[in-house]
Design a protein around this motif. Structure first.
Motif, short mmCIF file in Angstrom:
data_model
loop_
_atom_site.label_atom_id
_atom_site.label_comp_id
_atom_site.label_asym_id
_atom_site.label_seq_id
_atom_site.Cartn_x
_atom_site.Cartn_y
_atom_site.Cartn_z
N PHE A 191 52.84 40.88 42.89
CA PHE A 191 52.22 41.36 41.69
C PHE A 191 53.05 41.36 40.10
O PHE A 191 54.43 41.51 40.63
N THR A 194 51.54 49.81 44.76
CA THR A 194 50.35 50.45 44.12
C THR A 194 50.94 52.46 45.27
O THR A 194 52.32 51.92 45.65
N ASP A 240 53.81 42.06 37.51
CA ASP A 240 54.02 43.19 36.46
C ASP A 240 55.05 44.31 37.64
O ASP A 240 55.00 45.15 36.79
N GLU A 247 44.42 45.21 45.95
CA GLU A 247 44.77 45.30 45.09
C GLU A 247 44.88 43.64 44.55
O GLU A 247 44.30 43.28 43.69
N LEU A 248 45.39 43.02 45.27
CA LEU A 248 46.07 41.57 45.31
C LEU A 248 44.38 40.72 44.97
O LEU A 248 44.25 40.12 44.70
N TYR A 263 53.72 45.75 39.63
CA TYR A 263 52.79 47.13 40.31
C TYR A 263 53.43 46.99 41.40
O TYR A 263 53.25 46.29 42.10
N ARG A 288 41.44 41.85 44.38
CA ARG A 288 40.99 42.58 42.73
C ARG A 288 41.79 41.47 41.94
O ARG A 288 40.54 41.19 41.12
N ARG A 289 42.68 41.48 41.64
CA ARG A 289 43.37 41.10 40.84
C ARG A 289 42.96 39.74 40.86
O ARG A 289 42.94 38.37 39.68
N LEU A 290 42.64 38.84 41.81
CA LEU A 290 42.34 37.47 41.99
C LEU A 290 40.82 37.00 41.14
O LEU A 290 40.97 36.15 41.37
N GLY A 291 40.67 38.49 40.93
CA GLY A 291 39.11 38.06 40.99
C GLY A 291 38.26 38.12 42.36
O GLY A 291 37.08 37.38 42.35
#
Length: 137
Positions: free
Chosen positions: A53, A59, A55, A75-76, A57, A78-81
Motif C-alpha cells: 500500500f 490492516t 499510503d 485489501e490489495l 496502510y 479491493r484497492r485494485l478494484g
C-alpha cells in the motif's frame, strides 16, 4: 505479488516486472523472471521488495501480527478494484498445491538443507495466507 510472497521472493522489485506492447496497442505483462526465494539467503521480513500500500496502510491483521496475511491480500485486491470473489478464489488456489510445490522443490538442485528450509518457508507463508483477523474474510 501473491506468488512472490508465497515463495518469499524479496527481489520482486519494479525492474522485475515488464510489459510489452501488442500489435493491437494494448500492453501485456511479460512472463515472470528472476523468481527466487531470498529467505534462503537473507532475513527478508515479509518477503516482498515492494510495499502493498502506497499510503503506509496496515490492516488490523498486520498491526496485530506483523506479517502479511489473507486480509492484506484481500485489501490489495479491493484497492485494485478486483472482484473480491475472484481475490478469494485466487487466495484459496494459491495456498493449495502442496504436493506440486514440494515436488518442484525436491527436483531442484538445492542442497537438502536448503530444500527443507524452502519447504518450511512456503508452508509458513501458506499458513499466513490462510489467516484472517476478520470474523468473515
Amino acid at each position: 505479488m501473491l506468488f512472490n510472497y508465497l515463495v518469499s521472493n524479496g527481489d520482486a522489485h519494479l525492474k522485475n516486472f515488464s510489459y510489452y506492447r501488442l500489435p493491437s496497442g494494448y500492453y501485456q505483462l511479460t512472463p515472470a523472471y528472476d523468481l527466487l526465494n531470498t529467505a534462503l539467503h537473507v532475513n527478508d521480513d515479509n518477503g516482498l521488495a515492494l510495499d502493498l500500500f502506497a499510503d503506509d496502510y496496515e490492516t488490523p491483521s498486520f498491526t496485530a501480527n506483523a506479517f502479511l496475511a489473507y486480509d492484506d491480500s484481500l485489501e490489495l485486491g479491493r484497492r485494485l478494484g478486483l472482484p473480491l470473489s475472484r481475490v478469494r478464489k485466487l487466495l484459496a488456489d494459491s495456498v493449495g498445491h502442496e504436493d506440486k510445490i514440494q515436488r518442484l522443490i525436491d527436483r531442484s538442485f538445492l542442497p537438502e538443507e536448503l530444500k527443507l528450509r524452502y519447504a518450511a518457508v512456503v508452508a509458513d507463508r501458506r499458513q499466513r495466507l490462510r489467516y484472517s483477523a476478520a470474523t468473515q474474510p
